[in-house]
Structures are given as C-alpha cells and as structure tokens.
Design an enzyme around this catalytic site. Structure first.
Site, PDB file in Angstrom:
ATOM      1  N   GLU A 142       0.793  -1.231   0.037  1.00  0.00           N
ATOM      2  CA  GLU A 142      -0.009  -0.122   0.003  1.00  0.00           C
ATOM      3  C   GLU A 142       1.029   1.284  -0.078  1.00  0.00           C
ATOM      4  OE1 GLU A 142      -3.904   2.244   2.158  1.00  0.00           O
ATOM      5  OE2 GLU A 142      -3.041   0.301   3.154  1.00  0.00           O
ATOM      6  N   ASN A 191     -12.461  -3.140   0.305  1.00  0.00           N
ATOM      7  CA  ASN A 191     -11.458  -3.272   1.656  1.00  0.00           C
ATOM      8  C   ASN A 191     -12.128  -2.816   3.012  1.00  0.00           C
ATOM      9  OD1 ASN A 191      -8.327  -3.378   2.308  1.00  0.00           O
ATOM     10  ND2 ASN A 191      -9.089  -1.298   3.101  1.00  0.00           N
ATOM     11  N   GLU A 192     -12.085  -3.600   3.971  1.00  0.00           N
ATOM     12  CA  GLU A 192     -12.473  -3.229   5.150  1.00  0.00           C
ATOM     13  C   GLU A 192     -13.759  -2.219   5.403  1.00  0.00           C
ATOM     14  OE1 GLU A 192      -9.236  -1.284   7.279  1.00  0.00           O
ATOM     15  OE2 GLU A 192      -7.926  -3.209   7.214  1.00  0.00           O
TER      16      GLU A 192
END
Length: 853
Positions: free
Chosen positions: A65, A402-403
């Site tokens: 990331e 994502n999340e």
C-alpha cells in the site's frame, strides 16, 4: 487498515495513530510472579507417513500500500519530489505547488517563477506546470532547485542517473542548465547543457554520472536568456533500477521484497483504494481529486494524474497498474489487485447510491481484467501491448473492496461486481472481505453474507497485541472446511521488536496447520520511509539511501522461503501454565473527552468494602498513572476537564485485589468519546478497561492491555450521551468478568486463553525430500524437546538448522541488525532425538527422510 490497539479513529488523524501504536514484547511464561526455569521439557511427535493439508503455492505473499511514502520517495525510483508541480493546499495544508522546490538564480541570473494551470498545460490530467519568466540578457540563468526526499537526493559515485524534462519556450531557443550539487553546493556530477526549442511541449533528456557519494544532493534546472520557459515532469531516475526497468523500482527495496519469494502481490491498498481523496468518490471538479482508479495510472507517465492519497500526501501514479503487474511478474508473484466497491471503510461509513457510477466502476473492473489478460486485439489488451507487454499478465484473483464497515451495503454491491466478472471471466476468483477486525458485529455479519452466497475467498484483516497472537494459534481450527477460504490480507502485532515477531511466528504455525482454510496470508504494511511515517509497525524501513528489514521481516522471510508443499501431522506437548485470577487495582480515564466520575465503591466478593470515595474529601486516594489530563474535584465529583487529552488514567487500590465489584457513576461533559473504567490494573501498561463510547463514540468494548498493546475481548455498539449520568458496575470473579450498565447486564467474558509460547508445525518439501520442522519458542526458558519421527522412516544423520534468536526487546535498525538468521548443522540424529530450542527463538530444522525398508 483500521488498526486495533489505538482508540483513535481516522478522524483523529493518522499521525496520532502512528504514535499510539507502540511495540510490545511477548508475554513471558510462566505466570507473573513465578520464576522461569532455565529449561522446560517438551515432546514433539511427527508422523512423516501421514498427509495433512496441501499448501498453496501462493500461501505467503506481500501486501503493498502507498502508505509511509512507500511509492514516491520509496519503491518508485524517481528521485525528484513533486516533479509535476501538483502539490496543493487542498490536499495537504502544508503543501504549495512549489513544495520541495526553491527558486534559484545562477551566476547573477534573474526572473520569476509561477505555477499555473491554464490551457497551455502538458496534458489534461497533468494539471499544472511551472512558468519561468526569464530576464538574463547579459548572462546567468534562473530556475528552480529540488530537494528530493529525506535529506536530499541520494547519488552514488560512478552510477548513472537519467534526467528528463518536458519544456517549451516562446523565445525560439532557451539554453537549459541542469546541475546536481550536494548540500554544500559542491557539484556531484558534470552539469548538463540542453537547448529548449519551440513553443510546443517536447521532452529533453540527458544523463549524469555521479562523481561521488551524497545523500544531500539537489537538482537545479535553470534557463538562460529572456522570455518565458515552461517546465513540467522534471525527473531524475537511477539507471540501475530493479530488473533494469525504465520508470522502475528502487533496487535495494525491490531486492528485499524479491528475497521474500512472495507467492502473491496484493496492491495498491488498503484504505487508499476505497476512500480516495478528501472529496470522496468523485470530486465536484474531477480534475482536482478523485478516488483511486486504475485507468488514471497507465499510459505515458506525463499523462497520468497526480492524486491526493488517503494517508495525507500526494501520489504521482508513476508507479501504476502496469508497473504493479510487471513487478509481480519480475518477482514471480501472483498479482491480486484490489478495486473499490463504492462503500467506504477505514473509519468511514458511506455508500454510493448512484447506479450509473456503480455500473461504470464495474465496467472499469472488467476493463482491468482485459488490460491484464486480454489479447492485443482487444481495446485494453492493446494498451498493455503499447506499454511494452504484449503477453497477458495472467490475472487469476481480484479483490473487491477493503475493510467496509457497512457489510450489507458492501455485499449488495459486491454481488453485482462478482456476477459481472463471473459472467465474462469465469476463471477469475473474486475475493470478498470481512471488515477491519478479527471479530465483532461487522465481522459476523460479513461472514454470514459470504457463507450464504458461497463466496470463494474472504479477506480478513486484524492488528492485535502479541498476547492475542499467542492466544489464538487455533483460530482457524474450527473454521468450516467446506466454506469460503480465508485470505489473511493484513495482519501484524503492534511493534517491530523481536518479541512481536516471535508472536507472529507462533501464529503462522497455526496458519500453515490450517492451510486447507487459510490459502493466502500477508503481513502489513510492507514499507515505511523513516521520515514520512503515517503508520507503524512496518516490515521494511528505509530512507533515501539505505534500507533494512525488521525482525518481523526476518520471520516472514524464513517462513516464505521454507513453506513446503504439504502439512505433516504433528503434535507437541503444551507448556505447563496456571492462570491465576484477574488481579489488580482500579482506574478511571478519558480519551478526547471531558468526564466526571462520582461515588466510586469497590467491594470484595464477600461484601467487604475495599474502597469508597464520593470525593467530598479530595482525591488523596488516587494516583495519576500517566500524568496526562487535568483532574480536579469539582462539585463533589472527580472531573477530567481537558477534552483533548488522551489516556488520562488515574488509579486507586491495590495490585493484589481479586474477586471484587467496582461501582462508579460517570457523566460525559464534552468531547468525542465516552468513559474508560479500568480494572485488573497491574501497572500503566497492563490492565483491562471498559471502553464505553470509544472509537469516536461509535462502539464500546473491553480491551486488555499487555505491555501496552491491546486486544478486544468483547464489544457492542453502545454509544454515550453527553450530560447523562451512567451507572457502571464491573464484577470480577476469578478470570470471569461481568459488566452492568444502568443496572442491565451489558456483557461479559472469561479471560482463560493461554498465551502458549511453544508452537510448531511440520511441512514436507517434495523437491528436497525434507521435513521442515518449524518451532517457535517465545519464552525465557529453553525448550528441551524429544522429537519422535516414528519407526516408518529412515532419517539422514545430519539436519540443516536456521535459527532466529535474540532479546525480545531487540529491533533491527539502519546501523544494527541483531536479529538475523544463523545457519548450522545438527549431527547424529535419528528417528528419535532430542534438541534444545533456545529461549526466544524461531528454528527451522530440515530433516531428510525416506521410507523405511
């Protein structure tokens, strides 16, 4: 990347989060107050003839990331910061279009500099350029100097560095001087002389050969003569990049990543994928900022956008989707891109209600697969070929989202992505996720939806204390073998000390033992520039001229280089540990909140009053454990009045208390959160607290702090109202705790998990014919272990050992690497032998076996 262990939410700022996540050593055993023996005896029984789960080739990989300047100023080898003059205050209050640049007069030159964004720009996505108004009729030059990253631009004597710039002039011809000099002004390479001709944008290039080493060099670009000179995309690249790729990767960082031998590369995030810029999904003016979209990141670098990064800085997209795919190919890793599902995560809770925008993003995802896999005759396959890669990249896995904190909203959109992908590309595995934590209501609901829809793979994320990792080795033992497979896309304990790495190593033995459920796993985050940290811990640290792997890196590398093909059943005896009752004093605290506490009473289980305080006589019974906050007795209550202070704990009572009831009344006066009522307080780093209205008053939980690192034991969505008095009671009995809010049972837990320090797993390497016996001993005592391979195999008399060993407090730094692998040989072994595994160690023992005749 919402990290557990800090009570600060995203809104509180990522800088504060980085400071809150401190490293914590592994808890040593046996229990507190007992002396650890010099040696503890174990048995390890292995059945080499039995077949356990097959281990996927992509079992361990890396998660990349762009956080902590992992791309620009990091893995992406560009040495010029803000090369296209795109920094802006709207992205970061500290930015200007000339951040990292200063104006420079050379040899008495004169002029002025202005960053503009008019119709004369280089490309519609390259929104600004530098306009130099030159006034040098008698000689000299005027321009700008770039400071690079960290202490400056790092160059190495004898190495070549490729310079390029896009420029145009209204003077017909403008001489351009390009210089590399260190912080003292001494040249580190012979200057370049270029001649800019014409009013149309053109690229001008040259190459420096460094005459010496420097970590403080500056790049100056200056124009002579008169008139207007426009500059954009000022670039300086080391010629020696990883795999000799132009526009490529910084070699030392890429080599450390490649040395892990990762099975997959998950990219480009993380929180930056599904949160985008400060404007959300689509800016009112899309040219200013937009969410991360892969199509912005391909094609000629001068035509790519620069965008605001979720982590507080800009990203140039010089490292784009083509480069990610190419890097995965170069290191032999399976590419796993992550695309936004148009539902935010990472502390935010929004979902798009624009069906046309959703359709466009689904089509973008289909186009991405075509870009990766399509023939050169397809639209996006042709673009890949134009960039120099006519062969398909072979994409087989893709993650959506994502999340996300809104599991139902996410899954409604995920279904649409999956249906479209499976209809057109049935060979691509579409990965879902379970939110930002290892448990809780979001996690449970997400898994319910994933199971019901027969999802192939679910991405789990969690960042917990070393204690949690030691206690939860068997997490996946009970997962449904017929349900979705697990992709553990982000995990880490809260620190880069060897003790943290030991806890992670112990946990990884459980991942491998459950390789039929856990198909992929990656530590996170991967990279951190030491001068630009938004989050820690991280696996690899660096500055502008050197890099170093952490203790966690050494553990990951050891496991990733010795995976094996199949699990071999084995069983080890446990460590003899006796958990006593929860003991400790009590505490009161706040976090970004002002609160008043009153009528504190502690009574033993048999009714004896241990403490009573209505604060009519002051606060003499209380100790300021942290020194934070502003505590005083006001109107007969104990008040913490600083609504901006964090962790303001005060304590009272005895560390030896057990089996008691704590009763207190609390009122929130102002601020972002609620109350923190502590019990079992042994010291400032070891305690339990009931966190009511935590995480910006979005939920409540009981957290256990062990050596400063926290794990959540029970939680719900309780929020705290300002001005309302709450009646709080905590009942502690042995290791069981029951909690009451306003007379109603709120919840409870039994903290009876054992932080087992001795863990193992055995795999078989089919290529070498070896058993790989992997043993983690995360305690003060050495582990004398009788290893029994049974009578059905013959064992080579010499085995190979690789050991990581050290002080659990040890950390690897730029100047010191105390945690590094040591290789040796173990002689005279047989089907049964004894080996002593050192205290605080990870040992991989490779034993060659053949069937007995």
């Amino acid at each position: 990347m919402v990290r557990r262990g800090s009570r600060l939410g995203i809104a509180a700022g990522v800088t504060a989060l980085a400071g809150a996540l401190v490293a914590a050593p592994v808890v040593t055993l046996p229990a507190s107050g007992q002396t650890a023996p010099a040696v503890t005896d174990y048995t390890l029984d292995i059945d080499p003839t039995a077949r356990g789960p097959e281990i996927a080739d992509e079992m361990y990989g890396i998660f990349y990331e762009d956080i902590n300047r992992a791309a620009d100023g990091g893995l992406y080898a560009e040495l010029v910061q803000n090369r296209s003059f795109e920094y802006d205050r709207v992205d970061n209050p500290a930015y200007t279009p000339l951040t990292a640049w200063t104006t420079t007069a050379v040899a008495g030159g004169a002029g002025s500099a202005e960053v503009v964004g008019d119709a004369g720009r280089l490309h519609e996505r390259n929104r600004h350029y530098l306009k130099l108004s030159l006034d040098n009729p008698a000689g000299g030059a005027y321009g700008v100097t770039n400071s690079g990253y960290n202490t400056g631009i790092a160059v190495e004597g004898g190495e070549r560095y490729d310079f390029s710039v896009w420029a145009r002039t209204d003077a017909g011809s403008t001489p351009l001087t390009v210089r590399l000099a260190d912080g003292t002004g001494e040249l580190t390479a012979r200057p370049l002389r270029l001649d800019v001709r014409g009013a149309e944008w053109a690229e001008y290039t040259g190459t420096f050969t460094a005459t010496g080493d420097s970590t403080t060099a500056r790049l100056t670009v200056a124009g002579g003569g008169s008139g207007t000179l426009a500059l954009d995309m000022v670039s300086l690249f080391p010629r020696d990049t990883f795999a000799n790729r132009p526009n490529g990767m910084r070699k030392d960082l890429a080599e450390k990543i490649a040395a892990l031998d990762p099975g997959f590369l998950r990219f480009p995030g993380g929180c930056l994928v599904n949160t985008g810029s400060h404007y959300g999904y689509e800016a009112p003016n899309w040219e200013r900022a937009r969410s991360y979209q892969w199509k912005d990141t391909i094609g000629p670098v001068e035509q790519r956008a620069t965008n605001a990064n979720f982590w507080g800085y800009n990203q140039s997209y010089g490292l784009g989707y083509f480069e990610y795919f190419q890097f995965a190919e170069d290191i032999g890793a399976m590419p796993v891109p992550v695309v936004p599902a148009l539902v935010t995560g990472c502390g935010q809770n929004r979902a798009t209600d624009d069906p046309e925008l959703l359709r466009r993003h689904i089509q973008d995802t289909l186009d991405l697969i075509e870009f990766a896999n399509g023939p050169v005759t397809s639209e996006w396959g042709a673009k890949r070929a134009e960039m120099g890669h006519p062969e398909p990249f072979g994409l087989t896995h893709l993650a959506v989202g994502n999340e996300e904190n809104l599991p139902d909203a996410f899954f409604e959109r995920f279904r649409q992505f999956r249906a479209a992908i499976e209809a057109e590309y049935p060979g691509v595995t579409v990965i879902s996720n379970s939110g930002p934590d290892d448990s809780g209501s979001t996690f449970d609901r997400a898994w319910e939806l994933n199971r019901a829809a027969d999802v192939d793979m679910v991405d789990e994320h969690y960042y917990n204390s070393p204690q949690w990792f030691l206690e939860n080795n068997n997490r996946y033992d009970s997962y449904d073998r017929n349900g979705p497979r697990v992709f553990l896309g982000e995990y880490a304990s809260q620190g880069n000390r060897f003790g943290n790495a030991l806890a992670e190593a112990a946990y990884m033995t459980g991942l491998e033992r459950n390789a039929d459920v856990v198909r992929m796993a990656s530590y996170a985050p991967l990279l951190a520039n030491e001068d630009y940290v938004q989050w820690q811990p991280d696996m690899i640290w660096f500055n502008n001229h050197e890099s170093w792997g952490t203790a966690n890196y050494e553990v990951q590398k050891l496991f990733m280089n010795n995976v094996g093909d199949r699990v071999v059943p084995s069983e080890a005896s446990p460590t003899p540990v006796v958990n006593g009752p929860i003991t400790g004093a009590i505490g009161l605290s706040t976090w970004n909140t002002s609160a008043a506490y009153d009528d504190v009473t502690v009574t033993s289980a048999d009714g004896e009053v241990l403490l009573r305080d209505d604060f009519s006589g002051g606060d003499a019974q209380w100790t300021h454990a942290t020194g934070a906050g502003s505590w005083s007795v006001q109107d007969g209550a104990y008040v913490q009045s600083d609504a901006g202070a964090t962790n303001t704990m005060v304590t009272a009572g005895q560390a030896s208390w057990s089996d008691y009831d704590l009763h207190v009344k609390a009122t929130k006066r102002a601020g972002q959160e609620g109350f923190l009522v502590a019990f079992g307080v042994r010291d400032t780093r070891n305690y339990y607290w009931w966190n009511l209205g935590g995480w910006n008053n979005t939920r409540s939980a009981v957290e256990e702090a062990t050596d400063g690192a926290k794990q959540t034991l029970v939680e719900d969505g309780t929020r705290i109202e300002t001005g309302r008095e709450y009646d709080i009671r905590v009942e502690v009995r042995g290791r069981q705790v029951t909690l009451f809010l306003d007379g109603e049972r709120w919840g409870g837990f039994t903290d009876d998990k054992v932080a087992e320090p001795f863990r193992q797993v055995v795999t078989r390497d089919e290529r070498t014919g070896e058993l790989v016996v992997k043993v983690v001993n995360a305690q003060d005592a050495a582990a004398r272990t009788r290893i029994d391979l049974g009578d059905d195999v013959r064992v080579a008399p010499v085995a190979r050992l690789t050991t990581l060993q050290g002080d659990p407090e040890a950390t690897n730094t730029a100047g010191s690497r105390p945690i590094r692998p040591v290789t040796s040989r173990l002689h005279s072994i047989g089907s049964t032998f004894t080996h002593t595994f050192p205290a605080h160690s990870v040992t991989f023992l490779r034993v060659r076996t053949v069937p007995a005749r």
